[in-house]
Design an enzyme around this catalytic site. Structure first.
Site, PDB file in Angstrom:
ATOM      1  N   ASP A 177      30.108  67.111  42.437  1.00 41.53           N
ATOM      2  CA  ASP A 177      31.091  68.169  42.691  1.00 41.53           C
ATOM      3  C   ASP A 177      32.369  67.612  43.329  1.00 41.53           C
ATOM      4  O   ASP A 177      33.102  68.320  44.017  1.00 41.53           O
ATOM      5  CB  ASP A 177      30.476  69.268  43.571  1.00 41.53           C
ATOM      6  CG  ASP A 177      29.945  68.714  44.882  1.00 41.53           C
ATOM      7  OD1 ASP A 177      29.934  67.470  45.043  1.00 41.53           O
ATOM      8  OD2 ASP A 177      29.551  69.506  45.749  1.00 41.53           O
ATOM      9  N   HIS A 224      44.495  42.521  35.020  1.00 41.24           N
ATOM     10  CA  HIS A 224      44.379  43.765  35.780  1.00 41.24           C
ATOM     11  C   HIS A 224      43.083  43.771  36.587  1.00 41.24           C
ATOM     12  O   HIS A 224      42.293  44.721  36.527  1.00 41.24           O
ATOM     13  CB  HIS A 224      44.474  44.984  34.850  1.00 41.24           C
ATOM     14  CG  HIS A 224      45.879  45.278  34.412  1.00 41.24           C
ATOM     15  ND1 HIS A 224      46.210  46.302  33.565  1.00 41.24           N
ATOM     16  CD2 HIS A 224      47.059  44.682  34.727  1.00 41.24           C
ATOM     17  CE1 HIS A 224      47.535  46.312  33.360  1.00 41.24           C
ATOM     18  NE2 HIS A 224      48.062  45.331  34.052  1.00 41.24           N
ATOM     19  N   ASP A 265      49.458  42.316  42.753  1.00 39.40           N
ATOM     20  CA  ASP A 265      50.274  43.193  41.902  1.00 39.40           C
ATOM     21  C   ASP A 265      50.032  44.600  42.431  1.00 39.40           C
ATOM     22  O   ASP A 265      49.015  45.226  42.108  1.00 39.40           O
ATOM     23  CB  ASP A 265      49.825  43.046  40.441  1.00 39.40           C
ATOM     24  CG  ASP A 265      50.649  43.913  39.486  1.00 39.40           C
ATOM     25  OD1 ASP A 265      51.377  44.809  39.954  1.00 39.40           O
ATOM     26  OD2 ASP A 265      50.548  43.689  38.266  1.00 39.40           O
ATOM     27  N   ASP A 285      56.239  48.771  41.004  1.00 35.41           N
ATOM     28  CA  ASP A 285      55.336  47.833  40.324  1.00 35.41           C
ATOM     29  C   ASP A 285      55.836  46.425  40.634  1.00 35.41           C
ATOM     30  O   ASP A 285      56.743  45.928  39.974  1.00 35.41           O
ATOM     31  CB  ASP A 285      55.352  48.119  38.817  1.00 35.41           C
ATOM     32  CG  ASP A 285      54.323  47.296  38.052  1.00 35.41           C
ATOM     33  OD1 ASP A 285      53.506  46.608  38.701  1.00 35.41           O
ATOM     34  OD2 ASP A 285      54.345  47.345  36.805  1.00 35.41           O
ATOM     35  N   HIS A 321      50.963  38.653  27.800  1.00 31.91           N
ATOM     36  CA  HIS A 321      51.486  40.031  27.897  1.00 31.91           C
ATOM     37  C   HIS A 321      53.001  40.063  27.715  1.00 31.91           C
ATOM     38  O   HIS A 321      53.657  39.027  27.636  1.00 31.91           O
ATOM     39  CB  HIS A 321      51.079  40.664  29.238  1.00 31.91           C
ATOM     40  CG  HIS A 321      51.543  39.900  30.458  1.00 31.91           C
ATOM     41  ND1 HIS A 321      52.832  39.926  30.917  1.00 31.91           N
ATOM     42  CD2 HIS A 321      50.854  39.090  31.304  1.00 31.91           C
ATOM     43  CE1 HIS A 321      52.927  39.186  32.005  1.00 31.91           C
ATOM     44  NE2 HIS A 321      51.744  38.655  32.254  1.00 31.91           N
ATOM     45  N   HIS A 332      58.408  46.606  31.042  1.00 33.80           N
ATOM     46  CA  HIS A 332      58.116  47.996  30.660  1.00 33.80           C
ATOM     47  C   HIS A 332      58.946  48.889  31.564  1.00 33.80           C
ATOM     48  O   HIS A 332      59.279  48.512  32.692  1.00 33.80           O
ATOM     49  CB  HIS A 332      56.625  48.303  30.786  1.00 33.80           C
ATOM     50  CG  HIS A 332      56.031  48.051  32.143  1.00 33.80           C
ATOM     51  ND1 HIS A 332      56.154  48.938  33.198  1.00 33.80           N
ATOM     52  CD2 HIS A 332      55.324  47.000  32.636  1.00 33.80           C
ATOM     53  CE1 HIS A 332      55.527  48.439  34.253  1.00 33.80           C
ATOM     54  NE2 HIS A 332      55.025  47.261  33.957  1.00 33.80           N
ATOM     55  N   HIS A 358      53.792  52.635  33.563  1.00 34.16           N
ATOM     56  CA  HIS A 358      54.292  52.229  32.241  1.00 34.16           C
ATOM     57  C   HIS A 358      55.018  53.453  31.700  1.00 34.16           C
ATOM     58  O   HIS A 358      54.421  54.313  31.064  1.00 34.16           O
ATOM     59  CB  HIS A 358      53.144  51.785  31.329  1.00 34.16           C
ATOM     60  CG  HIS A 358      52.452  50.550  31.850  1.00 34.16           C
ATOM     61  ND1 HIS A 358      51.186  50.185  31.491  1.00 34.16           N
ATOM     62  CD2 HIS A 358      52.861  49.601  32.722  1.00 34.16           C
ATOM     63  CE1 HIS A 358      50.842  49.069  32.117  1.00 34.16           C
ATOM     64  NE2 HIS A 358      51.845  48.697  32.874  1.00 34.16           N
ATOM     65  N   GLU A 400      58.462  40.637  34.398  1.00 31.06           N
ATOM     66  CA  GLU A 400      57.219  40.119  34.959  1.00 31.06           C
ATOM     67  C   GLU A 400      56.549  39.041  34.105  1.00 31.06           C
ATOM     68  O   GLU A 400      55.446  39.258  33.584  1.00 31.06           O
ATOM     69  CB  GLU A 400      56.235  41.261  35.195  1.00 31.06           C
ATOM     70  CG  GLU A 400      56.020  42.210  34.010  1.00 31.06           C
ATOM     71  CD  GLU A 400      54.904  43.217  34.276  1.00 31.06           C
ATOM     72  OE1 GLU A 400      53.814  42.805  34.689  1.00 31.06           O
ATOM     73  OE2 GLU A 400      55.134  44.413  34.054  1.00 31.06           O
ATOM     74  N   TYR A 430      48.618  32.168  33.183  1.00 29.50           N
ATOM     75  CA  TYR A 430      47.251  32.321  33.700  1.00 29.50           C
ATOM     76  C   TYR A 430      46.376  31.261  33.042  1.00 29.50           C
ATOM     77  O   TYR A 430      46.236  31.246  31.816  1.00 29.50           O
ATOM     78  CB  TYR A 430      46.710  33.723  33.382  1.00 29.50           C
ATOM     79  CG  TYR A 430      47.746  34.806  33.672  1.00 29.50           C
ATOM     80  CD1 TYR A 430      47.848  35.383  34.926  1.00 29.50           C
ATOM     81  CD2 TYR A 430      48.674  35.184  32.675  1.00 29.50           C
ATOM     82  CE1 TYR A 430      48.828  36.338  35.193  1.00 29.50           C
ATOM     83  CE2 TYR A 430      49.649  36.132  32.941  1.00 29.50           C
ATOM     84  CZ  TYR A 430      49.726  36.707  34.194  1.00 29.50           C
ATOM     85  OH  TYR A 430      50.698  37.635  34.444  1.00 29.50           O
ATOM     86  N   ARG A 446      51.983  35.431  38.477  1.00 35.97           N
ATOM     87  CA  ARG A 446      52.897  36.434  37.905  1.00 35.97           C
ATOM     88  C   ARG A 446      53.935  36.736  38.976  1.00 35.97           C
ATOM     89  O   ARG A 446      53.595  36.803  40.166  1.00 35.97           O
ATOM     90  CB  ARG A 446      52.135  37.695  37.494  1.00 35.97           C
ATOM     91  CG  ARG A 446      53.032  38.817  36.999  1.00 35.97           C
ATOM     92  CD  ARG A 446      52.287  39.876  36.134  1.00 35.97           C
ATOM     93  NE  ARG A 446      51.310  40.670  36.836  1.00 35.97           N
ATOM     94  CZ  ARG A 446      49.991  40.530  36.733  1.00 35.97           C
ATOM     95  NH1 ARG A 446      49.473  39.592  35.947  1.00 35.97           N
ATOM     96  NH2 ARG A 446      49.165  41.300  37.410  1.00 35.97           N
ATOM     97  N   GLU A 494      56.827  39.654  39.524  1.00 36.49           N
ATOM     98  CA  GLU A 494      57.247  40.915  38.916  1.00 36.49           C
ATOM     99  C   GLU A 494      58.244  41.633  39.812  1.00 36.49           C
ATOM    100  O   GLU A 494      57.956  41.923  40.982  1.00 36.49           O
ATOM    101  CB  GLU A 494      56.019  41.819  38.689  1.00 36.49           C
ATOM    102  CG  GLU A 494      56.377  43.186  38.123  1.00 36.49           C
ATOM    103  CD  GLU A 494      55.154  43.989  37.687  1.00 36.49           C
ATOM    104  OE1 GLU A 494      54.058  43.766  38.233  1.00 36.49           O
ATOM    105  OE2 GLU A 494      55.309  44.833  36.780  1.00 36.49           O
TER     106      GLU A 494
END
Ligand code: GLY
Ligand code: MN
Ligand code: MN
Length: 465
Positions: A63, A276, A293, A304, A376, A380, A387, A404, A408, A425, A427
């Site tokens: 619930d 991610h 990130d 972001d 990637h 964006h 996004h 960004e 890797y 990365r 960004e």
């Protein structure tokens, strides 16, 4: 006398500095939303209606519901943050339920019993007052038969409408009832709703930020920068990925951020190579990189930002080489962020730098292998969604998007093992201006020297705990 007056003055100053308002007073204004609806209607085809649903609450377990995320198109057009609503925008004025106009909204009715558990529901009167809308009804007053389909050539649905109809069939709830009634009326009239005109218009509108939106974006990005800087100053071996997340999100929350824009990514060592990663459970080891990130959300708008930092405060020689290659790629992308260039130009520039760099280092042998380590895109749009909606053709003033690039190299990659477990990365969030761009996240250090200096400035040697 002065001894009495001075503390009084200081106290008054403090009150003024902190503000005495009970709640934030920097929400988007009703005039902003009215302006967005007018801009949307302007672009609608003749003899059309556009419909925007607010999705229902979703169950997390038993619930307990997930925290409700307002449907962003409806929020953009009205400010409404409640579930179970339907906005109708008509190109030409119509009469529905005795009211004549171009805008009608159906919202959930008030329910004192429920409100005691989960808080105030605005109801039609509350929506009229808060958002200064005129034709406000309750969901139970809606019927698909209210719409005179003979007068309408184009029925535009927000892009989630079909999902609502298919996801919540016959649940007997407010939204499903409206969607089902609309669906059968459409079927009877032989009309097929189309999402694409709404999507195309919203890409144009939401992709160019208005001054009120830019002000909120600056706030949420600044909160996020403070989070990153706190992590850079504080983190050290022996702490955990979740400590980075906690420090980061504390800085967001303590500045008024309601949520995170997306689940925080705090990946150390080999986890820095998972794009991610969200588990955030590992203990930080001396010699690790930590990729953070993370972005706050404020009044619906998301930042972001990524910074990749050495856990012990100093990059190893290999980490520094890869880091500076990503930095050079980001600088090359920045240089192309100006009106008139194509959305893909910054990405192509970044990819070129990374490809040449990885070849020089012997990590790849041919150009087409670069995407193994940089899989990637570079940019964006950013705004109400992390996004976000926006055109991906020509860059225009008012666009806000990320830059960004990343590299890797997971363990067991097909290269010298000295590169393994390096994931980097960087960004940033850029606003396109008439002259070029403004980096809204520039307050977080980007270069190796700046990061190492900030890590040291905490005054502690980065020793294991
Ligand atoms: N944080 C998700 C992304 O960078 O796109
Ligand atoms: Mn991003
Ligand atoms: Mn990101």
């Amino acid at each position: 006398m002065l001894r009495l007056l001075l503390p009084t003055l200081l106290f008054a100053n403090l009150l003024m500095a902190q503000g005495t308002a009970e709640y934030p007073d920097d929400y988007l204004s009703p005039a902003f939303h009215a302006g967005r609806r007018a801009a949307f209607r302007e672009k609608m085809p003749q003899r059309s209606v556009a419909m925007f649903f607010a999705s229902p609450q979703k169950v997390r377990n038993n619930d307990v519901n997930y925290i409700y995320a307002p449907s962003k198109n409806l929020y953009y057009l009205t400010g409404l943050e409640e579930p179970n609503a339907l906005l109708l925008l008509f190109k030409q004025s119509v009469t529905l339920l005795g009211k004549t106009g171009t805008e009608f909204i159906f919202v959930q009715p008030r329910n004192p019993q429920r409100e005691m558990w989960t808080g105030k529901i605005l109801g039609p009167t509350g929506v009229m007052q808060k958002y200064q809308m005129e034709n406000v009804f309750t969901t139970d007053q809606f019927s698909g038969r209210l719409l005179d389909f003979a007068q309408l050539d184009t029925i535009i649905t927000s892009f989630r409408t079909e999902q609502i109809l298919f996801k919540y069939p016959g649940r007997g709830d407010l939204l499903a009832n409206m969607a089902a009634s609309l669906d059968s009326a459409l079927l009877q009239a032989g009309k097929i709703p189309m999402p694409s005109p709404a999507t195309a218009i919203l890409h144009q509108l939401r992709g160019i930020k208005q001054p009120e939106e830019i002000a909120l974006m600056e706030k949420v990005i600044n909160m996020s920068v403070e989070g990153h800087n706190r992590v850079i100053r504080t983190i050290r071996p022996g702490m955990h990925e979740y400590d980075a997340q906690a420090l980061m999100e504390y800085e967001f929350k303590s500045r008024g951020s309601e949520y995170v824009g997306y689940p925080s990514i705090n990946g150390s060592g080999a986890n820095s190579c998972i794009l991610h990663y969200e588990t955030n459970q590992r203990t930080l080891q001396d010699g690790d990189l930590l990729l953070n990130d993370c972005g706050a959300e404020y009044h619906g708008y998301s930042a972001d930002v990524t910074r990749t930092i050495p856990v012990n405060g100093k990059f190893s020689p290999e980490q520094k080489i890869i880091y500076e290659l990503v930095l050079a790629a980001q600088d090359a992308a920045f240089a192309l962020c100006k009106p008139g260039n194509q959305f893909s130009d910054p990405h192509n520039a970044a990819l070129k730098v990374i490809t040449a760099g990885l070849k020089d280092l012997g990590i790849i042998q041919s150009d087409n292998q670069a995407r193994i380590y940089f899989p990637h895109g570079t940019s964006h749009h950013l705004g109400l969604d992390v996004h976000d909606m926006g055109s991906r053709s020509t860059l225009q003033p008012g666009m806000i998007f990320t830059v960004e690039p990343g590299i890797y190299i997971p363990p067991n990659s097909n290269c010298d093992k000295k590169w393994w477990s390096i994931g980097v990365r960087i960004e940033d969030d850029l606003l396109i201006t008439s002259e070029g761009y403004r980096n809204l996240s520039a307050g977080a250090p980007r270069t190796v020297e700046e990061i190492e200096k900030m890590a040291k400035s905490a005054g502690k040697k980065k020793k294991a705990l």
